[in-house]
Write a protein that holds these residues in place. Structure first.
Motif, short mmCIF file in Angstrom:
data_model
loop_
_atom_site.label_atom_id
_atom_site.label_comp_id
_atom_site.label_asym_id
_atom_site.label_seq_id
_atom_site.Cartn_x
_atom_site.Cartn_y
_atom_site.Cartn_z
N LYS A 84 0.69 -1.17 -0.02
CA LYS A 84 -0.03 0.11 -0.15
C LYS A 84 0.97 1.18 0.07
N VAL A 85 0.64 2.18 -0.91
CA VAL A 85 1.42 3.27 -1.14
C VAL A 85 0.72 4.55 -0.79
N THR A 86 1.23 5.69 -0.32
CA THR A 86 0.56 6.87 0.06
C THR A 86 1.37 7.81 -0.95
N LEU A 87 0.52 8.63 -1.55
CA LEU A 87 1.00 9.42 -2.46
C LEU A 87 0.90 10.95 -2.00
N ASP A 88 1.77 11.93 -2.25
CA ASP A 88 1.59 13.12 -2.18
C ASP A 88 0.75 14.05 -3.06
N LYS A 89 0.89 15.27 -3.02
CA LYS A 89 -0.20 16.09 -4.12
C LYS A 89 0.14 16.13 -5.29
N ALA A 90 1.60 15.65 -5.53
CA ALA A 90 2.11 15.51 -6.97
C ALA A 90 2.06 14.27 -7.21
N ASP A 91 1.24 13.37 -6.96
CA ASP A 91 1.42 11.98 -7.24
C ASP A 91 2.29 10.97 -7.03
N LYS A 92 3.41 11.56 -6.23
CA LYS A 92 4.65 10.84 -6.18
C LYS A 92 4.58 10.20 -4.80
N VAL A 93 5.10 8.80 -4.71
CA VAL A 93 4.98 8.02 -3.66
C VAL A 93 5.98 8.76 -2.49
N GLU A 94 5.14 8.90 -1.42
CA GLU A 94 6.00 9.35 -0.06
C GLU A 94 6.09 8.30 0.90
N LYS A 95 5.10 7.19 0.75
CA LYS A 95 5.47 6.08 1.62
C LYS A 95 4.84 4.61 0.90
N LEU A 123 8.29 3.07 -8.85
CA LEU A 123 7.58 2.07 -8.58
C LEU A 123 6.52 1.74 -9.66
N THR A 124 6.40 0.48 -10.10
CA THR A 124 5.30 0.07 -11.28
C THR A 124 4.67 -1.11 -10.72
N GLY A 125 3.28 -1.10 -11.10
CA GLY A 125 2.51 -2.27 -10.51
C GLY A 125 1.05 -2.03 -10.95
N ARG A 126 0.41 -2.88 -10.73
CA ARG A 126 -1.14 -2.77 -10.75
C ARG A 126 -1.82 -2.21 -9.69
N VAL A 127 -2.58 -1.22 -10.17
CA VAL A 127 -3.43 -0.52 -8.87
C VAL A 127 -4.84 -1.16 -8.68
N GLY A 128 -4.92 -1.72 -7.57
CA GLY A 128 -6.42 -2.30 -7.04
C GLY A 128 -6.53 -3.38 -8.15
N THR A 129 -7.79 -3.43 -8.92
CA THR A 129 -8.22 -4.58 -9.78
C THR A 129 -7.66 -4.25 -11.17
N ASP A 130 -7.19 -3.03 -11.38
CA ASP A 130 -6.94 -2.70 -12.85
C ASP A 130 -5.92 -3.78 -13.40
N THR A 131 -5.91 -3.95 -14.66
CA THR A 131 -5.31 -4.94 -15.43
C THR A 131 -3.82 -4.28 -15.71
N GLU A 132 -4.16 -2.83 -16.26
CA GLU A 132 -2.79 -2.24 -16.89
C GLU A 132 -1.84 -1.57 -15.44
N GLU A 133 -0.85 -1.78 -15.89
CA GLU A 133 0.41 -1.40 -15.07
C GLU A 133 0.37 0.11 -15.01
N LYS A 134 0.72 0.79 -13.82
CA LYS A 134 1.17 2.15 -13.72
C LYS A 134 2.44 2.63 -13.03
N THR A 135 3.13 3.37 -13.64
CA THR A 135 4.31 3.81 -12.87
C THR A 135 4.18 5.07 -12.17
N PHE A 136 4.63 4.98 -10.90
CA PHE A 136 4.69 6.17 -10.11
C PHE A 136 6.27 6.59 -9.91
N GLN A 137 6.34 7.91 -9.71
CA GLN A 137 7.70 8.48 -9.10
C GLN A 137 7.89 8.31 -7.82
N VAL A 138 9.15 8.11 -7.10
CA VAL A 138 9.15 7.96 -5.58
C VAL A 138 10.03 9.03 -5.28
N ASN A 139 9.65 9.74 -4.13
CA ASN A 139 10.60 10.92 -3.61
C ASN A 139 11.94 10.36 -2.98
N ARG A 140 12.68 11.05 -2.95
CA ARG A 140 13.90 10.69 -2.52
C ARG A 140 14.08 10.56 -1.07
#
Length: 422
Positions: A84-95, A123-140
């Motif tokens: 489970k990931v937490t996103l910031d306002k810019a949709d970047k992974v913060e946790k 970080l790339t993966g499938r979100v929830g029940t989606d079949t397509e993968e999505k890539t998220f940028q991760v904060n340093r």
């Protein structure tokens, strides 16, 4: 027993914390990300996060470690893992929550397919029940919640141990034993002030016990022994040796008083039995030097003395043969703690200094997995002009760790037999 356990944990805990703080401090100075500062090993009992570092207390209070980014550590995150990931306002992974216990509406469930938390930070993966993968940028400075709930910061490549200069890495590896030597110096200096001075090795008369041959003579505290039986005496140890070797025999002492006047005294040492042998004693203690300079210098001189004794012992392994009986582990330390507790504060402070020196020297031995082994690899890197590959270094460290585990088991079993089964 409770007092012994508490004393053991106190002394051992101080030594470990000081040792690990050395690594921690120099790693921070080098810009290395220190992800965790742990006291103890095994399951986590408590953790508190401050700044970039998580401070933990673990179940087994027999050591500790500083977890530096990229330094003998493996990531808990794996492809195929549900997180489970937490996103910031810019949709970047913060946790990134590997534990998966965060049920907040702000978290996004992802089945991880690939990731890079060192260079490209994604970080790339499938979100929830989606079949397509999505890539998220991760904060340093994104956080990673491990399986046991420990919260760590992700480690970009430039914040990892190997990204520091060779000199910075060597200082970081050496800092733990260095702190142990500093702790020993401080402990022995404190000991000198607590006990009111330090024993002199000069051939001076210290406190005289009542109803002893010395008390019945003209000896006074502060007088110097020049010779015994015509043989010059230059130190306290030499004087004690002569007296012990002549129980019941009249000895001719050539003395010098505090005014510089010389006189002679005939004394017959009393006979005492020690380890099945008769030895002589006259009822005097070593002279205590109570000057500030003597007390301050004692921390250094006694630390150096213990270091020389340890090296002499290590040398005997090669000249006289190695024996497990010459080593002691945590069981031996605990077993000795009872006598230390009975000696009060002076005993604890002395024991703290002695153990700290021992830990510092043992960690500097050129054995893989110890600080000395890591320094040896640093030296080899400096000579070669390039580091040993991480795979080879991993194998070398594994061999060293297995050797230490086997040695520790042998020493522990030997200690148990010596202190509890005999």
């Amino acid at each position: 027993m409770i007092e012994n356990i508490l004393a053991f944990l106190l002394v051992f805990g101080i030594i470990v914390v000081v040792h690990e703080f050395g690594h921690f401090y120099f790693a921070k100075r080098a810009g290395i990300l220190v992800r965790e500062f742990a006291i103890g090993f095994g399951p986590k009992l408590f953790h508190h996060r401050k700044g970039e570092t998580t401070y933990t207390i673990r179940m087994l209070p027999v050591g500790g470690y500083v977890r530096m980014a990229g330094y003998e550590e493996e990531a808990d995150l794996r492809p195929g893992m549900a997180v489970k990931v937490t996103l910031d306002k810019a949709d970047k992974v913060e946790k990134i929550d590997i534990q998966g216990t965060n049920e907040s509406v702000d978290t996004v469930p992802i089945e991880v397919s690939s990731f890079d938390l060192e260079e490209e930070m994604y970080l790339t993966g499938r979100v929830g029940t989606d079949t397509e993968e999505k890539t998220f940028q991760v904060n340093r400075d994104a956080l990673l919640v491990e399986k046991d709930g420990t919260i760590l910061q992700v480690a970009p490549k430039d914040r990892q141990f190997q990204s520091a200069s060779l000199l910075q890495r060597m200082l970081t590896n050496f800092a733990g034993p260095l702190n142990n030597f500093i702790l020993a110096i401080l402990a022995f200096t404190l000991l000198a002030f607590v006990q009111g001075g330090v024993s002199s090795n000069d051939s001076l008369i210290g406190e005289i016990t009542e109803d002893t041959p010395a008390a019945e003579s003209n000896l006074e505290t502060g007088d110097r022994v020049l010779s015994i039986g015509g043989e010059d005496v230059e130190s306290w140890n030499e004087m004690v040796m002569v007296i012990q070797e002549n129980p019941g025999e009249e000895l001719a002492f050539q003395m010098e008083d505090k005014s510089g006047n010389t006189y002679k005294e005939s004394i017959v040492p009393m006979t005492f039995e020690q380890d099945g042998e008769d030895i002589g004693r006259i009822g005097i203690a070593a002279y205590m030097e109570d000057s500030v300079s003597a007390k301050l210098s004692y921390g250094f001189t006694n630390t150096v003395f213990i270091i020389s004794q340890i090296f002499s012992l290590l040398a005997s392994f090669f000249t006289g043969g190695f024996s497990v009986d010459q080593l002691g582990g945590p069981v031996a330390i605990y077993a000795t703690t009872e006598a230390v507790v009975q000696a009060g504060a002076i005993g604890l402070i002395s024991w703290l200094g002695f153990l700290s020196v021992n830990l510092g020297i043992m960690n500097l031995l050129p054995i893989p997995a110890l600080d000395g082994g890591k320094l040896l690899l640093n030296i080899i890197e400096g000579i070669r002009g390039k580091p040993i590959s991480q795979d080879k270094e991993g194998y070398i460290t594994l061999i060293g760790a297995l050797f230490l585990v086997i040695l520790m088991l042998l020493v522990t079993w030997n200690d148990i037999q010596t202190f509890f089964l005999n």
